[in-house]
Design a protein around this motif. Structure first.
Motif, short mmCIF file in Angstrom:
data_model
loop_
_atom_site.label_atom_id
_atom_site.label_comp_id
_atom_site.label_asym_id
_atom_site.label_seq_id
_atom_site.Cartn_x
_atom_site.Cartn_y
_atom_site.Cartn_z
N SER A 16 31.35 25.99 28.01
CA SER A 16 31.57 24.49 27.76
C SER A 16 30.56 23.47 28.49
O SER A 16 30.23 22.46 28.14
CB SER A 16 32.85 24.29 28.48
N TYR A 68 35.74 23.46 33.93
CA TYR A 68 35.53 23.50 32.45
C TYR A 68 36.46 24.56 31.87
O TYR A 68 36.29 25.70 32.25
CB TYR A 68 33.97 23.78 32.12
N ASN A 93 27.52 23.36 26.43
CA ASN A 93 27.83 22.27 25.47
C ASN A 93 27.71 21.05 25.85
O ASN A 93 27.08 20.03 25.08
CB ASN A 93 29.32 22.66 24.80
N GLU A 94 28.17 20.60 27.03
CA GLU A 94 28.07 19.23 27.54
C GLU A 94 26.76 18.69 27.82
O GLU A 94 26.45 17.78 27.44
CB GLU A 94 29.09 19.10 28.77
N TYR A 139 24.77 15.79 26.15
CA TYR A 139 23.95 14.70 26.98
C TYR A 139 22.58 14.70 26.52
O TYR A 139 21.77 13.38 26.44
CB TYR A 139 24.04 14.86 28.28
#
Length: 841
Positions: free
Chosen positions: A299, A293, A302-303, A307
């Protein structure tokens, strides 16, 4: 030392903060003082315990000396793993008097620099350290384009110092007096501000902007952070004043254990945010853990949040939100009200130490296997969460899938795989690599087929897990794999799965791990095949023989290219089918001899076979012990050190040797290249090949016998060293059964050195049997003394005894000094007198 004794010692010491004397420890564990002293010194050499004081000596666990991290740092995932040394450096730096050392945290964006800085402050507060009254954070990038304003924020200004300065302002250095100031992105400071800051670091003094006369003083602990290479972006004069640099790795560079822990922690944070339980698939966990990332943990967070947001949008009323990739069922469940296990005070350090000591012990592999099962039972029932993590699920799934492909016997590895997964989880890959290297060497010697199966089953795991996983799995599978199968069998075929498909069917149908497989690309040449097979051969003991089934290629070229690398015989069958593999597999299971398998292949397979008829094409020595192949292998290991390199050393079972001798009686050329037959018993044979019973090395004329038997096979200068190796070997075998607790490998080397000193000091020439007897006596004497052996009156004074006109008492005490110091013993006068009788006789 037995593992139970080790555990007793550590338990007794850990329950006493001030330390215990040797006598006190001996009393509590009900052992003699001598034996207890021996064991404690062994733990001291390992670094497991420490000594304090002199007379008497007090013993403490080594862990009592220093803790690697404090409680606050447990919140930093990896504090016991990849960040352990970094955190130790942080603690050393900030606790250095009077106000710590300037410290720079370096690493890419999103790796936890700011979080670590806050933990450092919390640690100072927890320890009531001076200069930890307050904590200020400032990101230098916020005002990087306005150096004057940034300078004002740091150093303050007086009224009228510049346009708009309508009043006096205290800078961060003044505000942080007796506190901690953390400057993030410090490389964004201008050169002028860096110069002013390092002047403050030197003296503690600074001038606010507009102040020309009066210096201000402040006592501030300074922490810095940067994403750039410090020596490239900081002024050399500023950089030199930063005493400690801490490097934090990016997310994808962290160990896989920590990546899973971070992912789990971030999912748990989202569960708490949305107040829903989460069920996450293994496929999604693997996907997230294997990516790099650009913003690292930031990051990733955030991902994970995206989800969760997407899944919540699809099922806004569900109590449990499922997060799945593909068709897999969820393997990890998180409850929004649970405590994150990564930060729970669940200290498994004792079990980690116990596991390391067990794996490094000199117990048999079967004993280690039993202890592993016992430890796993404890972890599963008393610390169950350790054995049910996402990483454990991944390990289990990977090994079992490999089993399905190459063996088709899932129950064989089911329990062993669960145990491996549990141990990998709770050790976090923190055991030293040398431990696994030593175990690998031992497994290859003692359980080679089991080791190679474990290697095959673990090859799809992440690289960092493989050394530990294959060794643990191999130990746990001992007894489940047939080690009596003599020959290695390899299937080689072109195509992505051709060879491995036949391998899986053949192994499953035969009910045993018999075949390995190499899949070659369709464009591969014979040269490519030879290179791959040589890599496979390099990991195996090929003294008995190798059978290859290949789908195409020049038979002669394959044979000639591979035969020099194989110590035993080589059979190459130029046709690979499932039926051929099953036929070979059945003969391997039946224990058929290599010659029988080769003849059957030529007669029954409509194909080409390359096999050299005869016992061996090369000059050789046959080694066979009636005590079994293990003894034969050890004898071969001794011979390999001294026999000329062009002589092949071939091991035969005793019944195979008898069959070879019988055949040689009918076929006079059958053993024509055999120069010598080494045994551990007497042979009644008319074959024109010299034979030597190695037990004769204890005879008076042993050296002469060896020289005659090995004439032209070894250099004359190597006869005596090889004789000493054989004496050492047979001494060790006998001693292993007689000694109660001393390590035969260690004590034999020590008493052999003592025997040599006796010869030199007293001008003696001891024959082989005399050396053997003295070696046995000395080893048992040391153990008797440790256990408190009896003492008897002497028939004459030691001081009056002489040996070859040399005073016996003074010389023998000098010779035995090292033994007495090593084992912390005093050898009695009676034992010294017995030695006089032995040497004098």
């Amino acid at each position: 030392m037995k593992i139970e004794t080790r555990q007793q010692l550590l338990a007794v010491l850990s329950n006493n903060e001030t330390g215990l004397t040797t006598a006190e420890v001996a009393q509590q564990i009900d052992l003699s003082r001598s034996a207890t002293s021996l064991y404690l010194n062994e733990l001291l050499q390992e670094g497991t315990v420490k000594q304090t004081g002199t007379k008497p000596v007090y013993w403490l666990p080594a862990s009592a000396a220093s803790e690697t991290t404090d409680d606050v740092f447990k919140a930093f995932i990896g504090s016991q793993g990849s960040a352990r040394e970094a955190i130790k450096k942080c603690i050393a730096a900030v606790m250095y008097p009077p106000l710590g050392l300037p410290l720079l945290i370096h690493g890419p964006s999103g790796v936890g620099k700011s979080f670590l800085a806050k933990l450092i402050y919390d640690y100072l507060k927890q320890n009531n350290a001076k200069g930890a009254e307050k904590f200020f954070v400032f990101n230098c990038a916020d005002y990087a384009n306005n150096p004057e304003l940034l300078s004002s924020i740091l150093f303050g200004h007086t009224k009228g110092a510049f346009t708009g300065a309508e009043g006096e302002r205290k800078g961060l250095l003044a505000q942080a007096d007796q506190g901690v100031l953390f400057l993030d992105e410090v490389h964004r400071l201008s050169k002028e501000n860096q110069e002013k800051l390092f002047q403050f670091m030197d003296s503690g003094n600074f001038r606010p902007i507009g102040e020309d006369e009066k210096l201000q003083h402040s006592q501030v602990r300074l922490l810095f952070a940067t994403t750039e290479t410090p020596e490239e972006v900081l002024l050399p004069t500023f950089y030199r004043r930063i005493s400690v640099i801490i490097d934090l790795p990016s997310f994808h560079e962290r160990p896989i254990y920590e990546r899973f822990e971070l992912i789990k922690y971030l999912f748990l944070q989202e569960a708490k945010r949305i107040k829903r339980d989460l069920a996450i698939s293994q496929e999604l966990l693997d996907y997230l853990s294997e990516r790099a990332y650009p913003g690292n943990v930031g990051s990733l967070a955030n991902e994970i949040r995206m989800y969760c947001a997407g899944a919540l949008q699809k099922n806004p009323t569900a109590e449990t939100i499922e997060l799945i990739l593909g068709n897999e069922r969820p393997s990890l469940e998180l409850h929004f009200d649970q405590i994150n296990e990564a930060f729970a005070p669940d200290d498994l350090q004792t079990q980690q130490v116990q596991l390391q000591q067990l794996l490094a012990s000199d117990q048999t592999l079967l004993q280690i296997q039993e202890e592993l099962a016992s430890l796993h039972h404890h972890l599963r029932h008393e610390a169950g969460s350790v054995c049910t993590t996402a990483l454990g699920e991944r390990v289990t799934a990977s090994i079992q899938e490999q089993n399905r492909r190459v063996l088709g016997d899932l129950p064989l590895t089911e329990e062993a795989t669960a145990t491996v997964s549990c141990f990998l989880d709770f050790t976090k890959n923190q055991l030293p690599m040398t431990l696994w290297e030593n175990l690998q060497y031992r497994l290859l010697k003692e359980q080679p087929r089991t080791y190679h199966l474990a290697q095959l089953l673990t090859k799809e795991l992440p690289l960092e897990l493989i050394p530990a996983a294959k060794c643990l799995l191999a130990i746990l599978l001992i007894g489940s794999v047939n080690e009596e199968i003599r020959y290695h069998a390899l299937l080689v075929a072109h195509g992505e799965r051709t060879a491995s498909s036949i391998q899986g069917v053949a192994n499953k149908m035969c009910g045993e791990y018999l075949f390995d497989a190499i899949n070659m690309p369709l464009t591969s040449s014979v040269h490519d095949i030879v290179a791959q097979v040589k890599n496979w051969l390099s990991e195996r003991e090929t003294g008995d023989g190798v059978i290859m089934l290949v789908d195409m290629g020049s038979l002669t070229q394959l044979y000639k290219s591979l035969k020099p690398q194989i110590l035993g015989e080589l059979l190459v069958i130029n046709n690979l089918t499932t039926s051929f593999a099953l036929e070979i597999g059945q003969q391997l299971l039946n224990g058929s001899r290599f010659h029988t398998i080769a003849k059957a292949a030529e007669e029954n397979f409509v194909t080409n076979v390359q096999y050299f008829e005869g016992f061996s094409v090369e000059k050789n020595i046959i080694i066979s012990s009636i005590s079994g192949r293990d003894v034969s292998k050890k004898l071969r290991g001794i011979c390999q050190q001294y026999v000329k390199p062009d002589i092949k050393l071939i091991i035969l079972n005793y019944n195979e040797l008898s069959a070879a001798i019988d055949r040689a009686a009918d076929e006079t050329e059958y053993l024509k290249e055999t120069s010598l037959i080494l045994t551990t018993s007497y042979l009644d044979t008319d074959v024109a090949v010299p034979t030597l019973n190695l037990l004769d090395v204890l005879d008076d004329n042993a050296e002469q016998q060896l020289e005659q038997s090995f004439h032209h096979l070894i250099h004359p200068n190597n006869v005596k060293p090889m004789l000493n190796e054989f004496i050492h070997f047979f001494s060790k075998e006998g001693l292993s059964e007689k000694l109660e607790f001393l390590n035969p490998d260690v004590i034999i080397r020590q008493v052999e050195d003592t025997t040599d000193k006796c010869e030199r000091r007293f001008g003696l020439q001891l024959n082989a049997k005399m050396k053997f007897n003295l070696t046995m006596h000395l080893a048992l004497m040391v153990e008797r003394t440790i256990l408190g052996g009896a003492d008897y009156p002497l028939p004459e004074e030691l001081s009056s005894l002489k040996l070859n006109d040399k005073p016996f008492e003074a010389n023998i005490k000098t010779i035995l000094y090292n033994l007495e110091q090593f084992y912390r013993i005093t050898i009695s006068d009676w034992e010294l007198y017995v030695l006089y009788e032995i040497l004098g006789g």
